[in-house]
Design a protein around this motif. Structure first.
Motif, short mmCIF file in Angstrom:
data_model
loop_
_atom_site.label_atom_id
_atom_site.label_comp_id
_atom_site.label_asym_id
_atom_site.label_seq_id
_atom_site.Cartn_x
_atom_site.Cartn_y
_atom_site.Cartn_z
N UNK A 99 0.51 -9.85 8.89
CA UNK A 99 -0.94 -9.73 8.99
C UNK A 99 -1.33 -8.78 10.10
N UNK A 100 -0.83 -7.57 10.04
CA UNK A 100 -0.98 -6.61 11.15
C UNK A 100 -2.37 -6.00 11.24
N UNK A 101 -3.20 -6.15 10.20
CA UNK A 101 -4.53 -5.55 10.24
C UNK A 101 -4.46 -4.05 10.47
N UNK A 104 -6.83 -1.03 2.90
CA UNK A 104 -7.74 -0.35 3.83
C UNK A 104 -7.30 -0.55 5.28
N UNK A 105 -6.89 -1.76 5.62
CA UNK A 105 -6.39 -2.02 6.96
C UNK A 105 -5.16 -1.18 7.25
N UNK A 106 -4.25 -1.10 6.29
CA UNK A 106 -3.02 -0.35 6.50
C UNK A 106 -3.28 1.15 6.60
N UNK A 107 -4.25 1.65 5.85
CA UNK A 107 -4.61 3.07 5.96
C UNK A 107 -5.06 3.40 7.38
N UNK A 108 -5.89 2.53 7.95
CA UNK A 108 -6.34 2.73 9.32
C UNK A 108 -5.18 2.56 10.31
N UNK A 166 2.39 -2.91 2.33
CA UNK A 166 1.33 -3.71 1.71
C UNK A 166 1.98 -4.80 0.87
N UNK A 167 2.03 -6.00 1.42
CA UNK A 167 2.67 -7.12 0.72
C UNK A 167 1.88 -8.41 0.97
N UNK A 197 9.03 -10.73 -1.79
CA UNK A 197 8.69 -9.38 -1.35
C UNK A 197 9.50 -8.96 -0.12
N UNK A 198 10.18 -9.92 0.50
CA UNK A 198 10.87 -9.66 1.76
C UNK A 198 12.38 -9.83 1.56
N UNK A 199 13.13 -8.81 1.98
CA UNK A 199 14.58 -8.86 1.83
C UNK A 199 15.31 -8.71 3.17
#
Length: 202
Positions: free
Chosen positions: A45-47, A70-74, A90-91, A98-100
């Motif tokens: 949840x890195x925002x 949108x958060x990840x783009x910023x 984005x997961x 989704x996590x390996x």
């Protein structure tokens, strides 16, 4: 999908009171006091990436994940400006498959206290998949000793110990106050929970 749309709308409209633009004071304090050395780390949840960028600037090899494009783009824009390399993904943290990859350190500023209301079991599965034996984690949550609306979702100490204790050794729990963007107004009460994944399954 509806949940993802809701978070997208909040980032697109700027309805993000948790996004202070400054790295977490409690994260910095914990890393120093617990003598956690730089290494591979994941933020859930890195925002918009403020804490991930701070970790990268201090020698961590960071993977940072969020539900909101949108958060990840910023976050990527800010990381480029800061001159740091971070892997942004984005997961959905409630989709463990989704996590390996496993990490020796994870940071969660407010993800757990939101998603536990949806499916705490799936979130714990994700934490199990991303933590190697002996891994440390710092989880910051709202504190049920002070109810508030609006504000972060709250968790009781008993709930924290019961849920996170299924997977982790609880090194310490302490109260703290969440940072505010403008340093004025309410600083919501929180729990700071430092955990360790056992070296061996019990």
């Amino acid at each position: 999908m509806a949940e993802q749309i809701r978070w997208e709308e909040r980032y697109q409209t700027g309805d993000t009171p948790w996004d202070t633009g400054q790295p977490s004071t409690e994260l910095k304090r914990t890393l120093e006091q617990a003598a956690i050395q730089p290494g591979r780390a994941i933020e859930l949840g890195c925002g918009t990436g403020t804490n991930a960028i701070w970790l990268a600037q201090h020698g961590f090899e960071v993977t940072a994940v969020d539900f909101s494009a949108s958060a990840l783009e910023e976050a990527r824009r800010k990381a480029n400006l800061a001159g740091v390399q971070i892997r942004f993904l984005e997961v959905d943290v409630l989709n463990p498959r989704s996590f390996a990859e496993q990490f020796p350190f994870f940071f969660d500023r407010g993800c757990y206290h939101v998603v536990r209301r949806v499916d705490v079991h799936k979130f714990l599965e994700t934490l199990e998949r991303i933590t190697e034996p002996g891994a440390l984690g710092l989880i910051l949550t709202g504190n049920a000793k002070e109810t508030h609306d609006p504000g972060p979702p709250v968790v009781s100490e008993e709930e924290l110990l019961s849920e996170l204790g299924r997977l982790f050794e609880i090194i310490r729990i302490r109260e703290f106050r969440f940072d505010q963007a403008d340093q004025v107004g309410i600083r919501f009460l929180g729990w700071s929970c430092l955990v360790r994944r056992p070296l061996h399954k019990t």
